[in-house]
Design a protein around this motif. Structure first.
Motif, PDB file in Angstrom:
ATOM      1  N   ILE A 244      11.998  36.279  39.741  1.00 43.90           N
ATOM      2  CA  ILE A 244      10.786  35.654  39.063  1.00 43.90           C
ATOM      3  C   ILE A 244      10.266  36.258  37.892  1.00 43.90           C
ATOM      4  N   THR A 245      10.497  37.504  37.558  1.00 48.86           N
ATOM      5  CA  THR A 245      10.084  37.958  36.249  1.00 48.86           C
ATOM      6  C   THR A 245      11.249  37.822  35.340  1.00 48.86           C
ATOM      7  N   GLY A 246      12.442  37.852  35.676  1.00 42.34           N
ATOM      8  CA  GLY A 246      13.460  37.383  34.690  1.00 42.34           C
ATOM      9  C   GLY A 246      13.557  36.021  34.581  1.00 42.34           C
ATOM     10  N   HIS A 247      13.146  35.195  35.279  1.00 45.44           N
ATOM     11  CA  HIS A 247      13.162  33.570  35.202  1.00 45.44           C
ATOM     12  C   HIS A 247      14.805  33.313  35.266  1.00 45.44           C
ATOM     13  N   SER A 248      15.369  33.781  36.552  1.00 42.34           N
ATOM     14  CA  SER A 248      16.790  33.636  36.426  1.00 42.34           C
ATOM     15  C   SER A 248      17.180  33.452  38.222  1.00 42.34           C
ATOM     16  N   VAL A 249      18.230  32.708  38.422  1.00 41.32           N
ATOM     17  CA  VAL A 249      18.594  32.252  39.736  1.00 41.32           C
ATOM     18  C   VAL A 249      20.084  32.930  39.758  1.00 41.32           C
ATOM     19  N   SER A 250      20.468  33.660  40.891  1.00 42.68           N
ATOM     20  CA  SER A 250      21.789  33.839  41.096  1.00 42.68           C
ATOM     21  C   SER A 250      22.413  33.933  42.562  1.00 42.68           C
ATOM     22  N   GLY A 251      23.679  34.204  42.828  1.00 38.10           N
ATOM     23  CA  GLY A 251      24.007  34.132  44.058  1.00 38.10           C
ATOM     24  C   GLY A 251      25.306  33.766  44.579  1.00 38.10           C
ATOM     25  N   ILE A 252      25.437  33.361  45.875  1.00 43.97           N
ATOM     26  CA  ILE A 252      26.759  32.768  46.284  1.00 43.97           C
ATOM     27  C   ILE A 252      26.612  31.576  47.111  1.00 43.97           C
ATOM     28  N   GLY A 253      27.313  30.585  47.069  1.00 43.05           N
ATOM     29  CA  GLY A 253      27.036  29.589  48.013  1.00 43.05           C
ATOM     30  C   GLY A 253      27.876  28.468  47.907  1.00 43.05           C
ATOM     31  N   LYS A 254      27.626  27.353  48.564  1.00 42.74           N
ATOM     32  CA  LYS A 254      28.499  26.048  48.710  1.00 42.74           C
ATOM     33  C   LYS A 254      27.583  25.015  48.256  1.00 42.74           C
ATOM     34  N   LEU A 255      28.046  24.089  47.327  1.00 43.35           N
ATOM     35  CA  LEU A 255      27.453  22.881  46.848  1.00 43.35           C
ATOM     36  C   LEU A 255      28.292  21.845  47.031  1.00 43.35           C
ATOM     37  N   GLU A 256      27.741  20.921  47.710  1.00 47.13           N
ATOM     38  CA  GLU A 256      28.713  19.622  47.872  1.00 47.13           C
ATOM     39  C   GLU A 256      27.862  18.139  47.751  1.00 47.13           C
ATOM     40  N   GLY A 257      28.540  17.180  47.161  1.00 47.62           N
ATOM     41  CA  GLY A 257      27.780  15.975  47.189  1.00 47.62           C
ATOM     42  C   GLY A 257      28.613  14.864  46.830  1.00 47.62           C
ATOM     43  N   GLU A 258      28.303  13.809  46.407  1.00 52.19           N
ATOM     44  CA  GLU A 258      28.639  12.422  45.881  1.00 52.19           C
ATOM     45  C   GLU A 258      28.931  12.697  44.331  1.00 52.19           C
ATOM     46  N   LEU A 259      30.359  12.444  44.092  1.00 51.20           N
ATOM     47  CA  LEU A 259      30.903  12.759  42.750  1.00 51.20           C
ATOM     48  C   LEU A 259      30.197  11.573  41.774  1.00 51.20           C
ATOM     49  N   PRO A 260      30.090  10.229  42.227  1.00 56.41           N
ATOM     50  CA  PRO A 260      29.137   9.435  41.379  1.00 56.41           C
ATOM     51  C   PRO A 260      27.901   9.920  41.029  1.00 56.41           C
ATOM     52  N   VAL A 261      27.092  10.652  41.818  1.00 54.05           N
ATOM     53  CA  VAL A 261      25.837  11.106  41.392  1.00 54.05           C
ATOM     54  C   VAL A 261      25.863  12.115  40.452  1.00 54.05           C
ATOM     55  N   PHE A 262      26.766  13.089  40.711  1.00 50.26           N
ATOM     56  CA  PHE A 262      26.773  14.239  39.740  1.00 50.26           C
ATOM     57  C   PHE A 262      27.255  13.733  38.455  1.00 50.26           C
ATOM     58  N   LEU A 263      28.168  12.692  38.262  1.00 52.43           N
ATOM     59  CA  LEU A 263      28.491  11.977  36.949  1.00 52.43           C
ATOM     60  C   LEU A 263      27.438  11.432  36.369  1.00 52.43           C
ATOM     61  N   SER A 264      26.550  10.992  37.178  1.00 50.15           N
ATOM     62  CA  SER A 264      25.532   9.858  36.368  1.00 50.15           C
ATOM     63  C   SER A 264      24.573  10.948  35.558  1.00 50.15           C
ATOM     64  N   TRP A 265      24.837  12.474  35.976  1.00 46.78           N
ATOM     65  CA  TRP A 265      23.741  13.338  35.220  1.00 46.78           C
ATOM     66  C   TRP A 265      24.530  13.155  33.607  1.00 46.78           C
ATOM     67  N   PHE A 266      25.830  13.452  33.686  1.00 51.27           N
ATOM     68  CA  PHE A 266      26.475  13.272  32.399  1.00 51.27           C
ATOM     69  C   PHE A 266      27.311  12.137  32.130  1.00 51.27           C
ATOM     70  N   PRO A 267      26.992  10.890  32.037  1.00 54.29           N
ATOM     71  CA  PRO A 267      27.744   9.927  31.874  1.00 54.29           C
ATOM     72  C   PRO A 267      28.913   9.997  30.765  1.00 54.29           C
ATOM     73  N   GLN A 268      29.990   9.599  30.880  1.00 50.39           N
ATOM     74  CA  GLN A 268      31.078   9.475  29.994  1.00 50.39           C
ATOM     75  C   GLN A 268      31.396   8.199  29.491  1.00 50.39           C
ATOM     76  N   LYS A 269      31.751   8.052  28.217  1.00 51.48           N
ATOM     77  CA  LYS A 269      32.046   6.647  27.834  1.00 51.48           C
ATOM     78  C   LYS A 269      33.195   6.082  28.606  1.00 51.48           C
ATOM     79  N   GLU A 270      33.077   4.861  29.102  1.00 54.98           N
ATOM     80  CA  GLU A 270      34.289   4.228  29.385  1.00 54.98           C
ATOM     81  C   GLU A 270      34.814   4.789  30.824  1.00 54.98           C
ATOM     82  N   VAL A 271      34.098   5.442  31.305  1.00 50.95           N
ATOM     83  CA  VAL A 271      34.248   6.317  32.642  1.00 50.95           C
ATOM     84  C   VAL A 271      33.412   5.604  33.884  1.00 50.95           C
ATOM     85  N   ASN A 272      33.921   4.853  34.936  1.00 51.14           N
ATOM     86  CA  ASN A 272      33.161   4.378  36.073  1.00 51.14           C
ATOM     87  C   ASN A 272      33.761   4.982  37.200  1.00 51.14           C
TER      88      ASN A 272
END
Length: 410
Positions: free
Chosen positions: A30-58
């Motif tokens: 909280i003091t250092g305004h940071s988050v760290s750790g270990i874990g597992k993240l999973e999800g739908e790839l189209p959702v993740f790519l929608s955050w960083f859309p690439q030209k001519e990639v669907n």
């Protein structure tokens, strides 16, 4: 102050559809305004790519998973780092107009994302499968990728075991049938939809392409520029080119060596080559000329030159050759026995164009001259200009012959 979670689970989605899930042991400073750790993240790839859309990639479908450590600095400028394993499964996507189906990849990654879009690749070590076939055994890269505009500057990129037969199912590679490629690239500069430049050294093993039925083995190095064309097609320009064709039975032996520059248009199969020096022997020349020789067998040949020559092809059966060539030796055999049986040698200045359409062919010669030796004795000189068409069995040539041995023109 810190919050240490012994277990943390977060999910987002719709009933029966999980878009995002995280499970791990984060530490919130909280003091250092940071988050760290270990874990597992999973999800739908189209959702993740929608955050960083690439030209001519669907991206239409696919699942992405990450397992490893992470850290995030929430202060300005923000940055996030990961060190772990990334997996993509069952990816369905369209890149420009090229469809990608059933793609799976695994990568060991060390990366840092700055300001939400600048991805610093400490290392990426990946392999990939396409339709259950191994597309590449390894892809390794370091550098920086701008996720906003898709541009990238890589310090290095290494590709091993790239399957050309699989690659051509998603990228237009006209004239290339199969083969495996290993490549090392340095100083890579990629501008999406426009150009990619790099210092490249590469090898092809077990290749097959138009003009070589099988087992083409090539080592080459060059300064390369890749230019994007319409509809996902591209053209490659190679300067400072050194290319060596290796013997199919003994890769320590060279069948040909060429130095110069070359252009190849993968959309048309067209090429434009300027060679400063080269040396070619029978195993390399035979498949190159097989279409034009027909039933004539090339038993032996060695060709070289020390002054520039050009070779051009349109990918539709036209081959043009222009420049000085030294035939150190050549032996031919034809079914009718009309060609000389001895060892032929020649110093030639060529300006020829061969055209092949189906079973018909034609040849055009412009100020082409050759001085001959037959079995090491002077066999005369021929100067040639004009054309011949096989389907008409007729042509119009201006021919000058001086002191030519009758065996040469029999």
């Amino acid at each position: 102050q810190k919050l240490n979670f012994t277990q943390f689970v977060a999910e987002a989605g719709l009933p029966g559809k999980n878009y995002f899930k995280y499970e791990g042991k984060p530490i919130v400073d909280i003091t250092g305004h940071s988050v760290s750790g270990i874990g597992k993240l999973e999800g739908e790839l189209p959702v993740f790519l929608s955050w960083f859309p690439q030209k001519e990639v669907n991206c239409r479908a696919g699942r992405v998973e990450y397992a490893g450590s992470f850290s995030a600095n929430l202060r300005h400028p923000q940055s996030q780092s990961v060190d772990g394993t990334l997996r993509m499964k069952n990816v369905q996507a369209t890149i420009r107009e090229n469809s990608l189906t059933n793609f799976t990849a695994t990568a060991e990654v060390k990366m840092r994302l700055d300001e939400g879009h600048r991805l610093h690749i400490g290392s990426l070590n990946a392999n990939g499968y396409l339709n259950k076939g191994r597309l590449a055994s390894q892809v390794y890269a370091t550098g920086v990728w701008n996720l906003l505009n898709g541009s990238a500057k890589l310090d290095m990129a290494v590709v091993k075991g790239l399957d050309l037969a699989l690659l051509k199912t998603i990228v237009p590679l006209k004239g290339i049938l199969t083969g495996r490629v290993d490549a090392n690239l340095k100083s890579v500069n990629h501008i999406p939809g426009k150009t990619t430049t790099a210092e490249v050294s590469a090898s092809i093993r077990g290749g097959a392409m138009k003009g070589w039925a099988a087992d083409l083995n090539i080592d080459c190095s060059s300064d390369v520029k890749l230019t994007g064309l319409d509809r996902g097609k591209f053209r490659i320009q190679a300067n400072n080119l050194l290319l060596q064709s290796l013997n199919r039975k003994n890769h320590e032996q060279q069948d040909a060596e060429m130095k110069g520059a070359a252009m190849y248009d993968f959309s048309k199969g067209a090429f434009d080559v300027t060679l400063t020096t080269s040396e070619w022997t029978q195993p390399f020349v035979q498949p190159l000329l097989a279409t034009y020789l027909g039933e004539i067998e090339l038993l032996d040949v060695k060709i070289s030159h020390t002054e520039p020559i050009s070779l051009q092809g349109d990918g539709q059966g036209v081959l043009a050759v222009k420049g000085p060539v030294k035939v150190e030796r050549m032996r031919l055999k034809d079914p009718d026995g009309k060609l000389p049986e001895g060892r032929l040698a020649a110093d030639a200045i060529l300006d020829l164009k061969f055209t092949r359409k189906g079973n018909n062919w034609s040849i055009e010669a412009n100020k082409t001259t050759a001085s001959f030796l037959l079995d090491d004795r002077n066999a005369g000189m021929i100067s040639l200009g004009g054309n011949y068409q096989s389907h008409r069995s007729a042509g119009n040539f201006d021919v000058t012959i001086r002191n030519v041995d009758h065996h040469v023109v029999s």
